[in-house]
Write an enzyme that holds these catalytic residues in place. Structure first.
Site, mmCIF file in Angstrom:
data_model
loop_
_atom_site.group_PDB
_atom_site.id
_atom_site.type_symbol
_atom_site.label_atom_id
_atom_site.label_comp_id
_atom_site.label_asym_id
_atom_site.label_seq_id
_atom_site.Cartn_x
_atom_site.Cartn_y
_atom_site.Cartn_z
ATOM 1 N N GLN A 31 -0.530 -8.853 2.568
ATOM 2 C CA GLN A 31 -0.566 -8.428 0.945
ATOM 3 C C GLN A 31 -1.332 -9.655 -0.228
ATOM 4 O OE1 GLN A 31 3.640 -7.107 0.463
ATOM 5 N NE2 GLN A 31 4.374 -8.213 2.067
ATOM 6 N N HIS A 62 19.843 -7.114 -6.405
ATOM 7 C CA HIS A 62 20.902 -8.050 -4.945
ATOM 8 C C HIS A 62 22.288 -7.657 -4.531
ATOM 9 C CE1 HIS A 62 16.679 -10.452 -5.050
ATOM 10 N NE2 HIS A 62 16.517 -9.759 -3.845
ATOM 11 N N ASP A 86 12.459 -12.224 -0.416
ATOM 12 C CA ASP A 86 12.481 -14.131 -0.560
ATOM 13 C C ASP A 86 14.824 -13.919 -1.043
ATOM 14 O OD1 ASP A 86 14.979 -11.903 -2.336
ATOM 15 O OD2 ASP A 86 13.427 -10.829 -2.547
ATOM 16 N N GLU A 106 11.100 -9.148 8.405
ATOM 17 C CA GLU A 106 10.334 -9.009 7.451
ATOM 18 C C GLU A 106 9.320 -8.420 8.076
ATOM 19 O OE1 GLU A 106 10.082 -9.045 3.733
ATOM 20 O OE2 GLU A 106 8.156 -9.263 4.237
ATOM 21 N N ASP A 137 7.500 -5.711 11.878
ATOM 22 C CA ASP A 137 7.510 -4.832 11.494
ATOM 23 C C ASP A 137 9.152 -3.846 11.559
ATOM 24 O OD1 ASP A 137 6.992 -1.626 10.636
ATOM 25 O OD2 ASP A 137 5.193 -1.636 11.733
ATOM 26 N N ASP A 155 15.420 -3.072 2.177
ATOM 27 C CA ASP A 155 14.461 -3.887 0.935
ATOM 28 C C ASP A 155 13.489 -3.859 0.476
ATOM 29 O OD1 ASP A 155 14.484 -4.991 -1.417
ATOM 30 O OD2 ASP A 155 15.158 -6.645 -1.134
ATOM 31 N N SER A 156 13.346 -3.034 0.326
ATOM 32 C CA SER A 156 11.453 -2.721 0.275
ATOM 33 C C SER A 156 10.998 -3.215 -0.481
ATOM 34 C CB SER A 156 10.896 -0.815 1.306
ATOM 35 O OG SER A 156 11.893 -0.433 0.160
ATOM 36 N N THR A 157 9.160 -2.670 -0.277
ATOM 37 C CA THR A 157 8.819 -2.437 -1.746
ATOM 38 C C THR A 157 8.399 -1.311 -1.823
ATOM 39 O OG1 THR A 157 7.322 -2.488 0.318
ATOM 40 C CG2 THR A 157 6.801 -4.774 -1.058
ATOM 41 N N PRO A 162 2.788 -2.081 2.823
ATOM 42 C CA PRO A 162 3.836 -2.533 3.933
ATOM 43 C C PRO A 162 4.517 -1.034 4.291
ATOM 44 C CG PRO A 162 2.570 -4.318 2.408
ATOM 45 C CD PRO A 162 1.931 -3.166 1.797
HETATM 46 N N1 AG3 Z 1 12.293 -3.976 -4.273
HETATM 47 C C1 AG3 Z 1 11.427 -3.288 -3.921
HETATM 48 C C2 AG3 Z 1 11.206 -3.517 -5.900
HETATM 49 C C3 AG3 Z 1 10.660 -2.524 -5.739
HETATM 50 C C4 AG3 Z 1 9.298 -2.831 -7.756
HETATM 51 N N2 AG3 Z 1 8.797 -1.780 -7.602
HETATM 52 C C5 AG3 Z 1 7.526 -2.196 -8.413
HETATM 53 N N3 AG3 Z 1 7.894 -2.610 -9.409
HETATM 54 N N4 AG3 Z 1 7.157 -1.166 -8.882
HETATM 55 C C6 AG3 Z 1 12.073 -5.957 -4.439
HETATM 56 C C7 AG3 Z 1 12.889 -6.896 -3.121
HETATM 57 C C8 AG3 Z 1 13.940 -7.915 -4.165
HETATM 58 N N5 AG3 Z 1 14.339 -8.425 -2.865
#
Ligand code: AG3
Length: 281
Positions: A31, A62, A86, A106, A137, A155-157, A162
């Site tokens: 990414q 968090h 992070d 991660e 993964d 704690d994903s995106t 990914p």
């Molecule tokens: N993890 C998910 C945040 C999703 C935000 N989505 C967005 N901005 N479209 C955040 C990681 C923090 N540890």
């Protein structure tokens, strides 16, 4: 100079933060990674154009991902954290002396490297001796685990790019197996507000519900995430998030800025339209 970071929430709605200065921009195998300094929210981390955290409001996300499960089962010792490069989730977890092991998986080492260097506010506890980082993964990692963890925090995106695999039924099923008989899984659950986000969060809920006997949703107000209204999933093999709230959590004396045990009970009360979305999931 008038420099702004903008995230599009829909074709017709967007959110912008005025940038003081760009800090670093990199392209990893997975990414694009950007860090900016902003006037209103401090330093911010952006992955593939989506805002992941800001220094000003990351504590909300968090704290809500960690203290909710930790206050339900005081005997949590072994934890798996998926994503979270992070370090914000790990920072909160390391506040508990009772925790023995934190495995963090991660996929993107570059996110961790960048955060260690440029976001010490969240990455500050990644070197705690209880923390073991695996650059793998998450889906593959949990496949090989049985009965090993008391808690899994996902704690994903968002569910594209990914992070996509971390919203599948297969993944939730593997998390169930990786947890022991008192296991709890908490995941970031997207927003109920904009229709596209609502759809993915309904799908996620339906899948979690098909795997775990207890699957509840809780919420927090996160100013810099789409719509500002964010959901989390609490799934377990037996623990009820409210009935089993540890009455002695306050005696631990942990310092939190958002989480408290009154809020713990309240955050599972959902607006009617969200309840309806969950029922129709
Ligand atoms: N993890 C998910 C945040 C999703 C935000 N989505 C967005 N901005 N479209 C955040 C990681 C923090 N540890």
């Amino acid at each position: 100079m008038d420099l702004w970071f903008t995230e599009y929430y829909t074709k017709n709605a967007r959110f912008s933060i005025k940038v003081d200065k760009p800090v670093i921009s990199l392209e990893s195998e997975f990414q694009r990674i950007d860090v900016f300094d902003s006037y209103a929210f401090g330093r911010i981390l952006v992955l593939d154009g989506y805002l992941m955290l800001t220094e000003k409001d990351e504590f909300i996300y968090h704290e809500m991902m960690t203290h909710i499960p930790m206050a339900v089962n005081p005997s949590i010792h072994d934890i798996l954290v998926i994503g979270a490069g992070d370090g914000g989730v790990v920072r909160e977890l390391t506040k508990y002396d009772s925790i023995k092991r934190i495995d963090m998986v991660e996929i993107d080492k570059l996110v961790v490297d960048v955060c260690r260097e440029y976001l010490p506010q969240t990455a500050c506890r990644l070197d705690d001796p209880r923390v073991h980082i695996y650059y793998e993964d998450g889906l593959k990692f949990v496949r090989g685990k049985y009965n090993e963890y008391d808690l899994i925090i996902v704690d994903s995106t968002d569910p594209f790019g990914p992070g996509e695999d971390l919203f599948t039924r297969e993944f939730y099923g593997n998390c169930y197996k990786a947890l022991n008989e008192t296991g709890i899984m908490v995941n970031q659950h997207e927003s109920p507000y904009y229709p596209n986000d609502a759809l993915v969060m309904q799908k996620a809920h339906k899948r979690i519900k098909s795997v775990f006997p207890i699957a509840r949703i809780y919420q927090a107000h996160i100013p810099t995430y789409p719509s500002g209204h964010w959901l989390f999933g609490f799934a377990s093999k037996g623990f009820d998030p409210i009935a089993n709230l540890n009455p002695n959590w306050d005696t631990l004396g942990l310092k939190t800025r958002y989480y408290n045990t009154e809020l713990h009970k309240g955050c599972f009360a959902l607006p009617s339209y969200v309840r309806e979305l969950m029922e129709n999931a």
